[in-house]
Motif scaffolding. Structure first.
Motif, mmCIF file in Angstrom:
data_model
loop_
_atom_site.group_PDB
_atom_site.id
_atom_site.type_symbol
_atom_site.label_atom_id
_atom_site.label_comp_id
_atom_site.label_asym_id
_atom_site.label_seq_id
_atom_site.Cartn_x
_atom_site.Cartn_y
_atom_site.Cartn_z
ATOM 1 N N GLU A 21 0.828 -1.213 0.000
ATOM 2 C CA GLU A 21 0.000 0.000 0.000
ATOM 3 C C GLU A 21 0.853 1.251 0.000
ATOM 4 O O GLU A 21 0.548 2.216 -0.700
ATOM 5 C CB GLU A 21 -0.938 -0.010 1.202
ATOM 6 C CG GLU A 21 -2.000 -1.089 1.133
ATOM 7 C CD GLU A 21 -2.846 -1.147 2.382
ATOM 8 O OE1 GLU A 21 -2.668 -0.295 3.280
ATOM 9 O OE2 GLU A 21 -3.687 -2.051 2.470
ATOM 10 N N GLN A 24 2.409 1.652 -3.455
ATOM 11 C CA GLN A 24 1.421 2.166 -4.397
ATOM 12 C C GLN A 24 1.176 3.662 -4.168
ATOM 13 O O GLN A 24 1.050 4.430 -5.121
ATOM 14 C CB GLN A 24 0.118 1.391 -4.246
ATOM 15 C CG GLN A 24 -0.917 1.721 -5.287
ATOM 16 C CD GLN A 24 -2.155 0.843 -5.157
ATOM 17 O OE1 GLN A 24 -2.354 0.180 -4.141
ATOM 18 N NE2 GLN A 24 -2.970 0.848 -6.177
ATOM 19 N N SER A 25 1.126 4.067 -2.928
ATOM 20 C CA SER A 25 0.958 5.485 -2.611
ATOM 21 C C SER A 25 2.148 6.305 -3.111
ATOM 22 O O SER A 25 1.975 7.402 -3.646
ATOM 23 C CB SER A 25 0.786 5.663 -1.107
ATOM 24 O OG SER A 25 0.751 7.022 -0.763
ATOM 25 N N ASN A 26 3.352 5.766 -2.942
ATOM 26 C CA ASN A 26 4.552 6.456 -3.424
ATOM 27 C C ASN A 26 4.548 6.579 -4.940
ATOM 28 O O ASN A 26 4.976 7.595 -5.495
ATOM 29 C CB ASN A 26 5.807 5.720 -2.959
ATOM 30 C CG ASN A 26 5.981 5.766 -1.462
ATOM 31 O OD1 ASN A 26 5.389 6.600 -0.786
ATOM 32 N ND2 ASN A 26 6.767 4.857 -0.933
ATOM 33 N N MET A 27 4.051 5.551 -5.631
ATOM 34 C CA MET A 27 3.973 5.608 -7.092
ATOM 35 C C MET A 27 2.964 6.664 -7.548
ATOM 36 O O MET A 27 3.174 7.354 -8.538
ATOM 37 C CB MET A 27 3.610 4.239 -7.671
ATOM 38 C CG MET A 27 4.697 3.195 -7.488
ATOM 39 S SD MET A 27 6.306 3.698 -8.102
ATOM 40 C CE MET A 27 5.941 3.879 -9.821
ATOM 41 N N LYS A 28 1.865 6.802 -6.813
ATOM 42 C CA LYS A 28 0.888 7.843 -7.129
ATOM 43 C C LYS A 28 1.521 9.223 -7.001
ATOM 44 O O LYS A 28 1.259 10.106 -7.810
ATOM 45 C CB LYS A 28 -0.325 7.748 -6.204
ATOM 46 C CG LYS A 28 -1.272 6.646 -6.540
ATOM 47 C CD LYS A 28 -2.458 6.672 -5.590
ATOM 48 C CE LYS A 28 -3.383 5.512 -5.819
ATOM 49 N NZ LYS A 28 -4.516 5.509 -4.877
ATOM 50 N N VAL A 29 2.349 9.404 -5.991
ATOM 51 C CA VAL A 29 3.028 10.683 -5.801
ATOM 52 C C VAL A 29 3.922 10.987 -7.000
ATOM 53 O O VAL A 29 3.968 12.123 -7.483
ATOM 54 C CB VAL A 29 3.841 10.683 -4.484
ATOM 55 C CG1 VAL A 29 4.770 11.882 -4.412
ATOM 56 C CG2 VAL A 29 2.916 10.648 -3.296
ATOM 57 N N TYR A 31 3.527 9.882 -10.147
ATOM 58 C CA TYR A 31 2.679 10.217 -11.294
ATOM 59 C C TYR A 31 2.088 11.615 -11.152
ATOM 60 O O TYR A 31 2.068 12.382 -12.119
ATOM 61 C CB TYR A 31 1.567 9.186 -11.470
ATOM 62 C CG TYR A 31 2.051 7.892 -12.053
ATOM 63 C CD1 TYR A 31 2.632 7.843 -13.328
ATOM 64 C CD2 TYR A 31 1.948 6.704 -11.350
ATOM 65 C CE1 TYR A 31 3.085 6.662 -13.865
ATOM 66 C CE2 TYR A 31 2.399 5.515 -11.885
ATOM 67 C CZ TYR A 31 2.961 5.501 -13.144
ATOM 68 O OH TYR A 31 3.416 4.327 -13.675
ATOM 69 N N TYR A 32 1.594 11.956 -9.980
ATOM 70 C CA TYR A 32 1.023 13.284 -9.773
ATOM 71 C C TYR A 32 2.079 14.372 -9.923
ATOM 72 O O TYR A 32 1.818 15.421 -10.522
ATOM 73 C CB TYR A 32 0.354 13.390 -8.402
ATOM 74 C CG TYR A 32 -0.863 12.521 -8.235
ATOM 75 C CD1 TYR A 32 -1.678 12.188 -9.306
ATOM 76 C CD2 TYR A 32 -1.204 12.019 -6.995
ATOM 77 C CE1 TYR A 32 -2.796 11.386 -9.155
ATOM 78 C CE2 TYR A 32 -2.326 11.216 -6.818
ATOM 79 C CZ TYR A 32 -3.113 10.911 -7.912
ATOM 80 O OH TYR A 32 -4.220 10.117 -7.743
ATOM 81 N N THR A 35 2.952 14.694 -13.670
ATOM 82 C CA THR A 35 1.862 15.331 -14.413
ATOM 83 C C THR A 35 1.795 16.817 -14.101
ATOM 84 O O THR A 35 1.681 17.647 -15.010
ATOM 85 C CB THR A 35 0.517 14.653 -14.078
ATOM 86 O OG1 THR A 35 0.611 13.264 -14.382
ATOM 87 C CG2 THR A 35 -0.617 15.277 -14.857
ATOM 88 N N GLY A 92 5.939 7.298 -15.573
ATOM 89 C CA GLY A 92 5.148 8.491 -15.841
ATOM 90 C C GLY A 92 5.746 9.422 -16.872
ATOM 91 O O GLY A 92 5.248 10.516 -17.097
#
Length: 114
Positions: A21, A24-29, A31-32, A35, A92
């Motif tokens: 988890e 996955q949270s670190n990967m979202k950071v 990508y965000y 972007t 990303g």
């Protein structure tokens, strides 16, 4: 073998584990961040009037700065937060390129054509 020697030999074989988890949270950071920086970089490139290869070089510069910033944010201990260096450097990248080109052309059209 003493208790302290046994503990030190066990510590040598400890493999760092990552929580799925948190990973996955670190990967979202990542990508965000990519972007967001792509959008801001595209707007800046459009306002400055970059065209052709100059704009793409600017994108690579923005992504390099973003990667270095993310690595610095981890305190240069990448393996504590991610599986590998390539996740920070490459993930990303193409999605960010599409956002960059979209906002680059949009800002260029607004400032220099209209």
């Amino acid at each position: 073998m003493g208790a302290s020697e046994k503990k030190s030999s066990e510590a040598a074989f400890d493999v760092p584990t990552l929580n799925a988890e948190n990973l996955q949270s670190n990967m979202k950071v990542i990508y965000y961040s990519r972007t967001f920086m792509s959008i801001i970089g595209g707007i800046i490139a459009g306002i400055l009037g970059f065209t052709g290869l100059t704009g793409f070089i600017f994108y690579f510069l923005i992504m390099t700065v973003t990667s270095v910033g993310l690595i610095a944010k981890t305190g240069f201990t990448v393996y504590s937060y991610f599986d590998s260096w390539s996740q920070i450097i490459l993930d990303g990248f193409l999605g960010g390129l599409l956002s960059f080109v979209l906002f680059w052309t949009f800002a260029y059209d607004i400032v220099h054509i209209f």
